[in-house]
Design a protein around this motif. Structure first.
Motif, PDB file in Angstrom:
ATOM      1  N   VAL A 124     -10.027  -5.825   4.983  1.00 22.87           N
ATOM      2  CA  VAL A 124      -9.706  -6.367   6.306  1.00 22.87           C
ATOM      3  C   VAL A 124     -10.180  -5.440   7.425  1.00 22.87           C
ATOM      4  CG1 VAL A 124      -7.757  -7.795   5.602  1.00 22.87           C
ATOM      5  CG2 VAL A 124      -7.379  -5.394   6.164  1.00 22.87           C
ATOM      6  N   GLY A 125     -11.090  -4.518   7.141  1.00 17.04           N
ATOM      7  CA  GLY A 125     -11.612  -3.701   8.215  1.00 17.04           C
ATOM      8  C   GLY A 125     -12.005  -2.303   7.799  1.00 17.04           C
ATOM      9  N   PHE A 126     -12.699  -1.636   8.706  1.00 16.47           N
ATOM     10  CA  PHE A 126     -13.207  -0.287   8.470  1.00 16.47           C
ATOM     11  C   PHE A 126     -12.090   0.692   8.134  1.00 16.47           C
ATOM     12  CE2 PHE A 126     -13.908   3.930  10.334  1.00 16.47           C
ATOM     13  CZ  PHE A 126     -15.019   4.343   9.615  1.00 16.47           C
ATOM     14  N   ALA A 127     -10.948   0.583   8.822  1.00 16.58           N
ATOM     15  CA  ALA A 127      -9.879   1.571   8.680  1.00 16.58           C
ATOM     16  C   ALA A 127      -9.115   1.458   7.364  1.00 16.58           C
ATOM     17  CB  ALA A 127      -8.894   1.462   9.851  1.00 16.58           C
ATOM     18  N   ALA A 128      -9.252   0.333   6.660  1.00 18.55           N
ATOM     19  CA  ALA A 128      -8.535   0.157   5.404  1.00 18.55           C
ATOM     20  C   ALA A 128      -8.956   1.227   4.402  1.00 18.55           C
ATOM     21  CB  ALA A 128      -8.805  -1.231   4.834  1.00 18.55           C
ATOM     22  N   THR A 129      -7.993   1.831   3.746  1.00 19.28           N
ATOM     23  CA  THR A 129      -8.296   2.917   2.822  1.00 19.28           C
ATOM     24  C   THR A 129      -8.788   2.385   1.485  1.00 19.28           C
ATOM     25  OG1 THR A 129      -5.973   2.981   2.129  1.00 19.28           O
ATOM     26  CG2 THR A 129      -6.651   4.494   3.869  1.00 19.28           C
ATOM     27  N   GLU A 130      -9.607   3.188   0.834  1.00 20.75           N
ATOM     28  CA  GLU A 130     -10.150   2.819  -0.470  1.00 20.75           C
ATOM     29  C   GLU A 130      -9.054   2.855  -1.526  1.00 20.75           C
ATOM     30  OE1 GLU A 130     -13.509   4.510  -3.662  1.00 20.75           O
ATOM     31  OE2 GLU A 130     -13.248   5.443  -1.685  1.00 20.75           O
ATOM     32  N   GLU A 131      -9.115   1.888  -2.453  1.00 17.53           N
ATOM     33  CA  GLU A 131      -8.127   1.853  -3.526  1.00 17.53           C
ATOM     34  C   GLU A 131      -8.550   2.739  -4.694  1.00 17.53           C
ATOM     35  OE1 GLU A 131      -5.127   0.859  -4.156  1.00 17.53           O
ATOM     36  OE2 GLU A 131      -4.926   0.220  -2.094  1.00 17.53           O
ATOM     37  N   PHE A 132      -7.624   3.551  -5.186  1.00 15.34           N
ATOM     38  CA  PHE A 132      -7.841   4.374  -6.374  1.00 15.34           C
ATOM     39  C   PHE A 132      -6.856   3.881  -7.433  1.00 15.34           C
ATOM     40  CE2 PHE A 132      -9.445   6.820  -2.901  1.00 15.34           C
ATOM     41  CZ  PHE A 132     -10.493   7.569  -3.411  1.00 15.34           C
ATOM     42  N   ILE A 133      -7.330   3.040  -8.327  1.00 11.95           N
ATOM     43  CA  ILE A 133      -6.450   2.407  -9.308  1.00 11.95           C
ATOM     44  C   ILE A 133      -6.586   3.108 -10.650  1.00 11.95           C
ATOM     45  CG2 ILE A 133      -5.871   0.266 -10.495  1.00 11.95           C
ATOM     46  CD1 ILE A 133      -7.047  -1.240  -8.100  1.00 11.95           C
ATOM     47  N   GLU A 134      -5.464   3.600 -11.168  1.00 13.45           N
ATOM     48  CA  GLU A 134      -5.453   4.276 -12.461  1.00 13.45           C
ATOM     49  C   GLU A 134      -4.808   3.371 -13.509  1.00 13.45           C
ATOM     50  OE1 GLU A 134      -4.648   8.741 -12.240  1.00 13.45           O
ATOM     51  OE2 GLU A 134      -3.552   7.987 -10.514  1.00 13.45           O
ATOM     52  N   ASN A 135      -5.271   3.489 -14.742  1.00 15.21           N
ATOM     53  CA  ASN A 135      -4.658   2.741 -15.837  1.00 15.21           C
ATOM     54  C   ASN A 135      -3.413   3.481 -16.310  1.00 15.21           C
ATOM     55  OD1 ASN A 135      -6.618   0.672 -15.930  1.00 15.21           O
ATOM     56  ND2 ASN A 135      -8.017   2.044 -17.031  1.00 15.21           N
ATOM     57  N   VAL A 136      -2.308   3.162 -15.673  1.00 16.40           N
ATOM     58  CA  VAL A 136      -1.053   3.844 -15.972  1.00 16.40           C
ATOM     59  C   VAL A 136      -0.044   2.814 -16.473  1.00 16.40           C
ATOM     60  CG1 VAL A 136       0.836   5.212 -15.033  1.00 16.40           C
ATOM     61  CG2 VAL A 136      -1.477   5.563 -14.192  1.00 16.40           C
ATOM     62  N   LYS A 137       0.628   3.125 -17.563  1.00 19.09           N
ATOM     63  CA  LYS A 137       1.659   2.242 -18.080  1.00 19.09           C
ATOM     64  C   LYS A 137       3.037   2.842 -17.809  1.00 19.09           C
ATOM     65  CE  LYS A 137      -1.006   0.015 -21.738  1.00 19.09           C
ATOM     66  NZ  LYS A 137      -1.079  -0.311 -23.192  1.00 19.09           N
ATOM     67  N   LEU A 138       3.974   1.974 -17.450  1.00 20.81           N
ATOM     68  CA  LEU A 138       5.326   2.441 -17.172  1.00 20.81           C
ATOM     69  C   LEU A 138       5.995   2.901 -18.455  1.00 20.81           C
ATOM     70  CD1 LEU A 138       6.445  -0.374 -14.743  1.00 20.81           C
ATOM     71  CD2 LEU A 138       6.025   1.988 -14.141  1.00 20.81           C
ATOM     72  N   PHE A 145      -2.337  -4.414   4.888  1.00 19.34           N
ATOM     73  CA  PHE A 145      -1.274  -5.246   5.454  1.00 19.34           C
ATOM     74  C   PHE A 145      -1.104  -4.948   6.941  1.00 19.34           C
ATOM     75  CE2 PHE A 145       3.152  -5.906   6.665  1.00 19.34           C
ATOM     76  CZ  PHE A 145       3.362  -7.209   6.257  1.00 19.34           C
ATOM     77  N   ALA A 146      -1.102  -3.664   7.305  1.00 21.56           N
ATOM     78  CA  ALA A 146      -0.928  -3.266   8.703  1.00 21.56           C
ATOM     79  C   ALA A 146      -2.062  -3.812   9.569  1.00 21.56           C
ATOM     80  CB  ALA A 146      -0.870  -1.744   8.801  1.00 21.56           C
ATOM     81  N   LEU A 147      -3.303  -3.682   9.103  1.00 25.05           N
ATOM     82  CA  LEU A 147      -4.442  -4.168   9.875  1.00 25.05           C
ATOM     83  C   LEU A 147      -4.403  -5.680  10.040  1.00 25.05           C
ATOM     84  CD1 LEU A 147      -7.246  -1.934   8.319  1.00 25.05           C
ATOM     85  CD2 LEU A 147      -6.322  -1.758  10.631  1.00 25.05           C
ATOM     86  N   LEU A 148      -4.046  -6.380   8.975  1.00 23.75           N
ATOM     87  CA  LEU A 148      -3.963  -7.838   9.051  1.00 23.75           C
ATOM     88  C   LEU A 148      -2.905  -8.267  10.053  1.00 23.75           C
ATOM     89  CD1 LEU A 148      -4.800 -10.622   7.953  1.00 23.75           C
ATOM     90  CD2 LEU A 148      -3.034 -10.360   6.186  1.00 23.75           C
ATOM     91  N   GLU A 149      -1.776  -7.583  10.037  1.00 24.26           N
ATOM     92  CA  GLU A 149      -0.683  -7.918  10.937  1.00 24.26           C
ATOM     93  C   GLU A 149      -1.074  -7.703  12.403  1.00 24.26           C
ATOM     94  OE1 GLU A 149       4.136  -7.153  11.020  1.00 24.26           O
ATOM     95  OE2 GLU A 149       2.847  -5.933   9.752  1.00 24.26           O
ATOM     96  N   VAL A 150      -1.686  -6.564  12.692  1.00 24.80           N
ATOM     97  CA  VAL A 150      -2.082  -6.246  14.068  1.00 24.80           C
ATOM     98  C   VAL A 150      -3.149  -7.225  14.557  1.00 24.80           C
ATOM     99  CG1 VAL A 150      -3.162  -4.511  15.548  1.00 24.80           C
ATOM    100  CG2 VAL A 150      -1.477  -3.814  13.843  1.00 24.80           C
ATOM    101  N   LYS A 151      -4.148  -7.502  13.727  1.00 19.84           N
ATOM    102  CA  LYS A 151      -5.221  -8.404  14.142  1.00 19.84           C
ATOM    103  C   LYS A 151      -4.704  -9.816  14.396  1.00 19.84           C
ATOM    104  CE  LYS A 151      -8.993  -5.963  11.793  1.00 19.84           C
ATOM    105  NZ  LYS A 151     -10.064  -6.042  10.786  1.00 19.84           N
TER     106      LYS A 151
END
Length: 535
Positions: free
Chosen positions: A303-317, A483-489
C-alpha cells in the motif's frame, strides 16, 4: 572533616567520574551528561521536546558512525550510520533481536506478552502467527470497514449547519479517529473515527462512538493511549531497578484496564466458539493459529513506499496461544494504532493546509476517482497520495528513536583512524535517531521543507538506503504499517473529496512540539485548522 571530605570525593567519583566515563574509556564520543540524570535531564526538566533532544545530540557529535549517551547512570549506544543501521536491523539481526524491556512479565503479564515486548523465540512465534492479518485478502476486507467509517466521518460534517469554514482542533479530531471525535469551537460534536475501526479490527466488537460518546471501551482505550508521566516513571524505575519494580508489583496500565480488556476478549472468543461466528480480524487470526489452521498464502498487501518489508520465518508454535496472549496482542494493536496513526493524520493535514500547491495536486488526484465505487486497489495505487504521506512520515516520524537491545555480544570494527574496535556487550541498549536522520540535509536537502517529490518513482532510487525509518527496518519493523497507511489514505481520500484544509487564525505556525513526556511527537497546544466546503 577529613572523613567527610573523603566521602564527598568517593560520591563524586561514583556518581560522576566513573559512570560517565564509560564511553570515553572505550574511545566513543559522548555529550555532557549531568550528575545522576545523565543525558535525560533535558527531558525530565522539560527543557526540550523529544525530537529536539534527539536532534541536539545528533548534531552535537557530527561525522561519527555512533556515539554514546546516558539514561541516568545507564550507558546507551546511538547508531547513526546507515550501513551500521542495516547491519543491526537486518544483516546481523540475530545479535539485536529484542526491544529493551519496559516491564516485568511476572507482575505485568498482559503488557509483557505483547508483540513489541516479547523476546527471542516467543516473539518469533507470535510474529509468525500475526503476519496472516495483513495479507491481501484480509486488507481488502479491512478496507471495506475503514472506508465505511471514513465516509460517515465526512458525511457528518456535510450534514452540519455550519459556515463555509469550520475551525477544528484536528489532533483531537483524529485521535478519536476510528469514528472520530472532532471538536467545533462553539458546539462540541463527538464523532469518533479511529476508535471504532480499532475496536472492530483488534477486538472484533462493534462500538458506536457517535451514538454513545462515553462508552466504556472508549474511556478504557483513551487511558491506554494517553501515556502519563507516571507511566514514564514506571518504565524508568524498571530499567533502573527491576527488583524494586517487582517488589512494588507495578503494572504499566491500571488493574481495571487490564481486567476490562481481558474480559472483553474472553467473552468475545466464547461467543464466537458457541455461535460459530467468523470475522477477518486479529482475534480470529490468533484463534485459528492455536488450532493449527494455516494462514492465507497470498503475500502481504502493498500500500505504499513506507510499508515495511515482510520477513516471514517458518516457525511453529510450541505451545497453545492463550486468551491472555490474544488480549496482549489486541492491546498493543490498539495502543500502537490509537495515537500513532492519528498523529500522522494530524501532521499530514497540517502540511496540506500550509502547502496549498501540494493540497491542490492531491485533491486533483482524489477528484479523478470521483463518480465510481472506490476500491482497495484504487486507494493503494494513488501515487501522489503515497508521496505526500511518505514525506509526512519523513518530516514527522511516528517515533523519534528506534530501540533495540544487544542480545549477543557484538563487535563494531573501526573504519577510520579515529575509531577503535568497540565490543557491544549483551544487554546494551541501542538507539537509532530516526527523527534526526530524517532531518539530516546530507540525506534530505532542505529537510524542513515539505517536498513530496522526494518520494516520486524517479527520485526513490536516489534515497540512501536505511535513512527512511518511519516504521523501522528489518524483522522487528512495525507489523501494522500497511494497515496504518491504508487507514490514513482512506480517510484523507474521503475528507479531501468534500473539503479543503486551510490555515486559520488559531493555527500555530511554525508548529511547536510538546515538551511533556509522550511516546510520539505531538503539538504543544493542540493543532487548529479549518475545513472549507468545496462541493
Amino acid at each position: 572533616m577529613f572523613l567527610f571530605a573523603i566521602v564527598l570525593v568517593l560520591l563524586y567519583f561514583c556518581l560522576w567520574i566513573h559512570p560517565y566515563s564509560y564511553w570515553k574509556s572505550r574511545g566513543v564520543e559522548q555529550g555532557h551528561p549531568w550528575i545522576l540524570f545523565g543525558d535525560s535531564w533535558r527531558m525530565i526538566f522539560r527543557v526540550m521536546n523529544m525530537a529536539d533532544i534527539v536532534a541536539y545530540h545528533y548534531n552535537l557529535i557530527p561525522e561519527v558512525r555512533y556515539y554514546g549517551i546516558y539514561q541516568f547512570l545507564r550507558p546507551k549506544l546511538v547508531v547513526r550510520d546507515p550501513d551500521l543501521i542495516r547491519k543491526i536491523t537486518v544483516k546481523d539481526f540475530d545479535h539485536f533481536v529484542d526491544h529493551v524491556a519496559v516491564t516485568d512479565p511476572k507482575v505485568d503479564p498482559i503488557f509483557a506478552k505483547n508483540l513489541v515486548s516479547l523476546k527471542g523465540d516467543e516473539w518469533r512465534k507470535m510474529r509468525a502467527s500475526l503476519t496472516g492479518l495483513f495479507t491481501s485478502s484480509k486488507m481488502r476486507a479491512m478496507f471495506t470497514l475503514i472506508s465505511e467509517a471514513a465516509e460517515n466521518f465526512v458525511k457528518h460534517f456535510q450534514e452540519q449547519d455550519i459556515g463555509t469554514v469550520t475551525d477544528i482542533e484536528i489532533k483531537d479530531a483524529f485521535t478519536r479517529y476510528n469514528k472520530a471525535l472532532l471538536i467545533f469551537i462553539k458546539n462540541y460534536v463527538h464523532f469518533r473515527f479511529t476508535i471504532d475501526v480499532i475496536a472492530t479490527m483488534a477486538f472484533g466488537v462493534e462500538v458506536n462512538s457517535l451514538a454513545e460518546p462515553d462508552n466504556e471501551f472508549y474511556k478504557m482505550g483513551q487511558e491506554i493511549a494517553d501515556l502519563r508521566f507516571t507511566t514514564f516513571l514506571k518504565i524508568l524505575l524498571f530499567q533502573i531497578s527491576p527488583k524494586l519494580f517487582r517488589v512494588l508489583k507495578l503494572k504499566i496500565f491500571r488493574k481495571e484496564v487490564n481486567t476490562f480488556f481481558r474480559n472483553l476478549v474472553n467473552n468475545t472468543i466464547e461467543t464466537r466458539q458457541q455461535k460459530g461466528i467468523y470475522r477477518p480480524d486479529m482475534l480470529q487470526i490468533l484463534m485459528d493459529a492455536r488450532k493449527g489452521i494455516e494462514k492465507d498464502d497470498d503475500h502481504a498487501a502493498e500500500v505504499g513506499f513506507a510499508a515495511t518489508e515482510e520477513f516471514i520465518e517458518n516457525v511453529k508454535l510450541s505451545r497453545e496461544i492463550s486468551n491472555e496472549d490474544i488480549t496482549a496482542q489486541a492491546l498493543i494493536f490498539f495502543f500502537a494504532g490509537f495515537d500513532s496513526v492519528s498523529s500522522l493524520m494530524t501532521f499530514v493535514a497540517y502540511e496540506l493546509a500550509l502547502n496549498n500547491e501540494v493540497q491542490s495536486k492531491l485533491r486533483k488526484e482524489v477528484l479523478s476517482l470521483q463518480g465510481k465505487s472506490v476500491s482497495y486497489e484504487d486507494i493503494a495505487n494513488m501515487k501522489y497520495m503515497d508521496m505526500v504521506i511518505s514525506e509526512a512520515l519523513r518530516k514527522w516520524p511516528p517515533f523519534v528513536i528506534i530501540g533495540r537491545e544487544c542480545t549477543k555480544t557484538y563487535t563494531i570494527y573501526p573504519k577510520s583512524p579515529k575509531e577503535r574496535t568497540l565490543v557491544v556487550p549483551k544487554g546494551m541498549a541501542i538507539q537509532i535517531p530516526s527523527y534526526a536522520i530524517h532531518h539530516d540535509p546530507k540525506y534530505y536537502p532542505q529537510p524542513e521543507q515539505f517536498i513530496p517529490e522526494r518520494f516520486s518513482s524517479e527520485n526513490r532510487d536516489k534515497l540512501v538506503p536505511y535513512t527512511f525509518l518511519a516504521f523501522g527496518q528489518g524483522p522487528r519493523s512495525c507489523l501494522g504499517s500497511r494497515f496504518a497507511l491504508l487507514e490514513v489514505k482512506t480517510v484523507l481520500f474521503h475528507l479531501l473529496s468534500k473539503f479543503k484544509l486551510v490555515v486559520i487564525e488559531k493555527t500555530q505556525v511554525p508548529l511547536k512540539l510538546s515538551k511533556k513526556f509522550v511516546i510520539n511527537i505531538r503539538p504543544e497546544a493542540g493543532l487548529w485548522l479549518g475545513i472549507e466546503r468545496v462541493s
